[in-house]
Design a protein around this motif. Structure first.
Motif, PDB file in Angstrom:
ATOM      1  N   LEU A  11      19.298  -3.368  12.139  1.00  0.00           N
ATOM      2  CA  LEU A  11      19.468  -1.999  11.671  1.00  0.00           C
ATOM      3  C   LEU A  11      19.000  -1.806  10.230  1.00  0.00           C
ATOM      4  CD1 LEU A  11      23.003  -1.326  13.160  1.00  0.00           C
ATOM      5  CD2 LEU A  11      20.798  -0.580  14.081  1.00  0.00           C
ATOM      6  N   GLU A  12      18.795  -2.893   9.528  1.00  0.00           N
ATOM      7  CA  GLU A  12      18.435  -2.819   8.119  1.00  0.00           C
ATOM      8  C   GLU A  12      16.929  -2.959   7.932  1.00  0.00           C
ATOM      9  OE1 GLU A  12      20.634  -5.803   6.040  1.00  0.00           O
ATOM     10  OE2 GLU A  12      22.550  -4.999   6.669  1.00  0.00           O
ATOM     11  N   SER A  13      16.449  -2.368   6.862  1.00  0.00           N
ATOM     12  CA  SER A  13      15.064  -2.576   6.463  1.00  0.00           C
ATOM     13  C   SER A  13      14.973  -2.384   4.962  1.00  0.00           C
ATOM     14  CB  SER A  13      14.119  -1.624   7.192  1.00  0.00           C
ATOM     15  OG  SER A  13      14.414  -0.294   6.872  1.00  0.00           O
ATOM     16  N   LYS A  14      13.898  -2.892   4.396  1.00  0.00           N
ATOM     17  CA  LYS A  14      13.665  -2.744   2.960  1.00  0.00           C
ATOM     18  C   LYS A  14      12.469  -1.819   2.787  1.00  0.00           C
ATOM     19  CE  LYS A  14      12.854  -5.380  -1.236  1.00  0.00           C
ATOM     20  NZ  LYS A  14      14.067  -5.252  -1.980  1.00  0.00           N
ATOM     21  N   ILE A  15      12.655  -0.778   1.991  1.00  0.00           N
ATOM     22  CA  ILE A  15      11.583   0.177   1.728  1.00  0.00           C
ATOM     23  C   ILE A  15      10.862  -0.244   0.452  1.00  0.00           C
ATOM     24  CG2 ILE A  15      10.987   2.600   1.331  1.00  0.00           C
ATOM     25  CD1 ILE A  15      12.293   2.089   4.054  1.00  0.00           C
ATOM     26  N   VAL A  16       9.549  -0.443   0.571  1.00  0.00           N
ATOM     27  CA  VAL A  16       8.719  -0.811  -0.576  1.00  0.00           C
ATOM     28  C   VAL A  16       7.548   0.155  -0.608  1.00  0.00           C
ATOM     29  CG1 VAL A  16       7.316  -2.609  -1.624  1.00  0.00           C
ATOM     30  CG2 VAL A  16       9.372  -3.236  -0.378  1.00  0.00           C
ATOM     31  N   GLY A  17       7.488   0.974  -1.647  1.00  0.00           N
ATOM     32  CA  GLY A  17       6.465   2.016  -1.683  1.00  0.00           C
ATOM     33  C   GLY A  17       6.705   2.967  -0.517  1.00  0.00           C
ATOM     34  N   LYS A  18       5.716   3.093   0.343  1.00  0.00           N
ATOM     35  CA  LYS A  18       5.838   3.932   1.537  1.00  0.00           C
ATOM     36  C   LYS A  18       5.990   3.088   2.805  1.00  0.00           C
ATOM     37  CE  LYS A  18       3.042   7.530  -0.550  1.00  0.00           C
ATOM     38  NZ  LYS A  18       1.773   8.253  -0.508  1.00  0.00           N
ATOM     39  N   THR A  19       6.294   1.811   2.659  1.00  0.00           N
ATOM     40  CA  THR A  19       6.375   0.884   3.788  1.00  0.00           C
ATOM     41  C   THR A  19       7.812   0.436   4.014  1.00  0.00           C
ATOM     42  OG1 THR A  19       4.163   0.068   3.290  1.00  0.00           O
ATOM     43  CG2 THR A  19       5.520  -1.297   4.706  1.00  0.00           C
ATOM     44  N   ALA A  37      10.087  -8.751  -0.555  1.00  0.00           N
ATOM     45  CA  ALA A  37       8.970  -7.818  -0.437  1.00  0.00           C
ATOM     46  C   ALA A  37       8.678  -7.240  -1.808  1.00  0.00           C
ATOM     47  CB  ALA A  37       9.306  -6.704   0.553  1.00  0.00           C
ATOM     48  N   GLY A  38       7.420  -6.830  -1.989  1.00  0.00           N
ATOM     49  CA  GLY A  38       7.045  -6.273  -3.278  1.00  0.00           C
ATOM     50  C   GLY A  38       5.869  -5.330  -3.162  1.00  0.00           C
ATOM     51  N   LEU A  39       5.565  -4.695  -4.259  1.00  0.00           N
ATOM     52  CA  LEU A  39       4.531  -3.677  -4.316  1.00  0.00           C
ATOM     53  C   LEU A  39       3.534  -4.046  -5.403  1.00  0.00           C
ATOM     54  CD1 LEU A  39       3.714  -0.774  -3.359  1.00  0.00           C
ATOM     55  CD2 LEU A  39       5.106   0.082  -5.242  1.00  0.00           C
ATOM     56  N   ARG A  40       2.250  -3.966  -5.082  1.00  0.00           N
ATOM     57  CA  ARG A  40       1.191  -4.190  -6.077  1.00  0.00           C
ATOM     58  C   ARG A  40       0.696  -2.834  -6.533  1.00  0.00           C
ATOM     59  NH1 ARG A  40      -1.634  -5.273 -10.171  1.00  0.00           N
ATOM     60  NH2 ARG A  40      -3.632  -6.302  -9.955  1.00  0.00           N
ATOM     61  N   GLU A  41       0.775  -2.603  -7.835  1.00  0.00           N
ATOM     62  CA  GLU A  41       0.324  -1.336  -8.415  1.00  0.00           C
ATOM     63  C   GLU A  41      -0.820  -1.615  -9.386  1.00  0.00           C
ATOM     64  OE1 GLU A  41       4.230   1.412  -8.729  1.00  0.00           O
ATOM     65  OE2 GLU A  41       4.152  -0.300 -10.106  1.00  0.00           O
ATOM     66  N   LEU A  42      -1.769  -0.697  -9.410  1.00  0.00           N
ATOM     67  CA  LEU A  42      -2.854  -0.762 -10.371  1.00  0.00           C
ATOM     68  C   LEU A  42      -2.851   0.562 -11.111  1.00  0.00           C
ATOM     69  CD1 LEU A  42      -5.221  -2.332 -11.497  1.00  0.00           C
ATOM     70  CD2 LEU A  42      -6.639  -1.391  -9.681  1.00  0.00           C
ATOM     71  N   ALA A  49       1.711  -3.076  -0.198  1.00  0.00           N
ATOM     72  CA  ALA A  49       3.072  -3.600  -0.109  1.00  0.00           C
ATOM     73  C   ALA A  49       3.010  -4.859   0.740  1.00  0.00           C
ATOM     74  CB  ALA A  49       4.005  -2.578   0.529  1.00  0.00           C
ATOM     75  N   CYS A  50       3.797  -5.838   0.373  1.00  0.00           N
ATOM     76  CA  CYS A  50       3.732  -7.128   1.046  1.00  0.00           C
ATOM     77  C   CYS A  50       5.149  -7.658   1.289  1.00  0.00           C
ATOM     78  CB  CYS A  50       2.950  -8.071   0.140  1.00  0.00           C
ATOM     79  SG  CYS A  50       2.289  -9.484   0.958  1.00  0.00           S
ATOM     80  N   GLY A  51       5.370  -8.260   2.447  1.00  0.00           N
ATOM     81  CA  GLY A  51       6.670  -8.849   2.765  1.00  0.00           C
ATOM     82  C   GLY A  51       6.500 -10.247   3.329  1.00  0.00           C
ATOM     83  N   LEU A  52       7.395 -11.154   2.978  1.00  0.00           N
ATOM     84  CA  LEU A  52       7.353 -12.531   3.450  1.00  0.00           C
ATOM     85  C   LEU A  52       8.534 -12.780   4.380  1.00  0.00           C
ATOM     86  CD1 LEU A  52       6.190 -15.427   3.351  1.00  0.00           C
ATOM     87  CD2 LEU A  52       7.726 -15.838   1.402  1.00  0.00           C
ATOM     88  N   TYR A  53       8.232 -13.274   5.574  1.00  0.00           N
ATOM     89  CA  TYR A  53       9.248 -13.583   6.581  1.00  0.00           C
ATOM     90  C   TYR A  53       9.326 -15.094   6.789  1.00  0.00           C
ATOM     91  CZ  TYR A  53       9.358  -8.655   7.794  1.00  0.00           C
ATOM     92  OH  TYR A  53       9.513  -7.286   7.752  1.00  0.00           O
ATOM     93  N   LEU A  54      10.560 -15.629   6.734  1.00  0.00           N
ATOM     94  CA  LEU A  54      10.816 -17.059   6.929  1.00  0.00           C
ATOM     95  C   LEU A  54      11.915 -17.247   7.961  1.00  0.00           C
ATOM     96  CD1 LEU A  54      11.075 -18.115   3.165  1.00  0.00           C
ATOM     97  CD2 LEU A  54       9.061 -18.276   4.627  1.00  0.00           C
ATOM     98  N   MET A  75       1.193  -7.475   5.143  1.00  0.00           N
ATOM     99  CA  MET A  75       0.630  -6.702   4.048  1.00  0.00           C
ATOM    100  C   MET A  75       0.187  -5.345   4.577  1.00  0.00           C
ATOM    101  SD  MET A  75      -2.610  -7.640   1.638  1.00  0.00           S
ATOM    102  CE  MET A  75      -1.739  -8.724   0.545  1.00  0.00           C
ATOM    103  N   ASP A  76       0.659  -4.280   3.948  1.00  0.00           N
ATOM    104  CA  ASP A  76       0.247  -2.925   4.293  1.00  0.00           C
ATOM    105  C   ASP A  76      -0.555  -2.356   3.134  1.00  0.00           C
ATOM    106  OD1 ASP A  76       1.566  -3.149   6.661  1.00  0.00           O
ATOM    107  OD2 ASP A  76       3.162  -1.731   6.189  1.00  0.00           O
ATOM    108  N   ILE A  77      -1.810  -2.015   3.420  1.00  0.00           N
ATOM    109  CA  ILE A  77      -2.675  -1.424   2.408  1.00  0.00           C
ATOM    110  C   ILE A  77      -2.281   0.040   2.250  1.00  0.00           C
ATOM    111  CG2 ILE A  77      -5.049  -0.943   1.726  1.00  0.00           C
ATOM    112  CD1 ILE A  77      -4.339  -3.950   1.947  1.00  0.00           C
ATOM    113  N   LEU A  78      -1.991   0.450   1.026  1.00  0.00           N
ATOM    114  CA  LEU A  78      -1.520   1.806   0.755  1.00  0.00           C
ATOM    115  C   LEU A  78      -2.586   2.680   0.105  1.00  0.00           C
ATOM    116  CD1 LEU A  78       1.967   0.814  -0.661  1.00  0.00           C
ATOM    117  CD2 LEU A  78       1.429   1.525   1.665  1.00  0.00           C
ATOM    118  N   SER A  79      -3.582   2.074  -0.504  1.00  0.00           N
ATOM    119  CA  SER A  79      -4.605   2.826  -1.222  1.00  0.00           C
ATOM    120  C   SER A  79      -5.900   2.882  -0.423  1.00  0.00           C
ATOM    121  CB  SER A  79      -4.876   2.171  -2.581  1.00  0.00           C
ATOM    122  OG  SER A  79      -5.986   2.759  -3.203  1.00  0.00           O
ATOM    123  N   LYS A  80      -6.531   4.040  -0.383  1.00  0.00           N
ATOM    124  CA  LYS A  80      -7.816   4.177   0.299  1.00  0.00           C
ATOM    125  C   LYS A  80      -8.927   3.512  -0.504  1.00  0.00           C
ATOM    126  CE  LYS A  80      -6.582   8.317   2.803  1.00  0.00           C
ATOM    127  NZ  LYS A  80      -6.837   9.707   3.066  1.00  0.00           N
TER     128      LYS A  80
END
Length: 86
Positions: A11-19, A37-42, A49-54, A75-80
């Motif tokens: 039921l839980e999720s982590k929101i990172v940016g729009k992901t 999970a984290g967000l890469r900003e320029l 946005a990127c998440g690591l599952y173990l 990894m979800d690409i957020l920028s065009k």
């Protein structure tokens, strides 16, 4: 992992940016847990946005790198601006 813990994590999720990264990820009959999970900003633009599952959460980066087991990086690409050409 106990069944009630699995139900709670589903039921839980982590929101990172729009992901939204789900807390649990199933792959080849194995259940992985979102470790982080984290967000890469320029400048002011969200790039990805990127998440690591173990299988078992871990905080030590060296331990994670040296693990010889299934792990998934999503990894979800957020920028065009990011494309196959870049």
């Amino acid at each position: 992992m106990k069944q009630e813990d699995i139900k709670r994590l589903n039921l839980e999720s982590k929101i990172v940016g729009k992901t939204a990264f789900p807390a649990l990820y199933r792959f080849k009959k194995q259940q992985l847990i979102l470790n982080g999970a984290g967000l890469r900003e320029l400048l002011w633009v969200d790039v990805y946005a990127c998440g690591l599952y173990l299988r078992d959460p871990e905080i030590n980066a060296l331990t994670i790198v040296n693990k010889d087991e299934l792990m998934i990086m999503r990894m979800d690409i957020l920028s065009k601006a990011v494309s196959k050409k870049n």
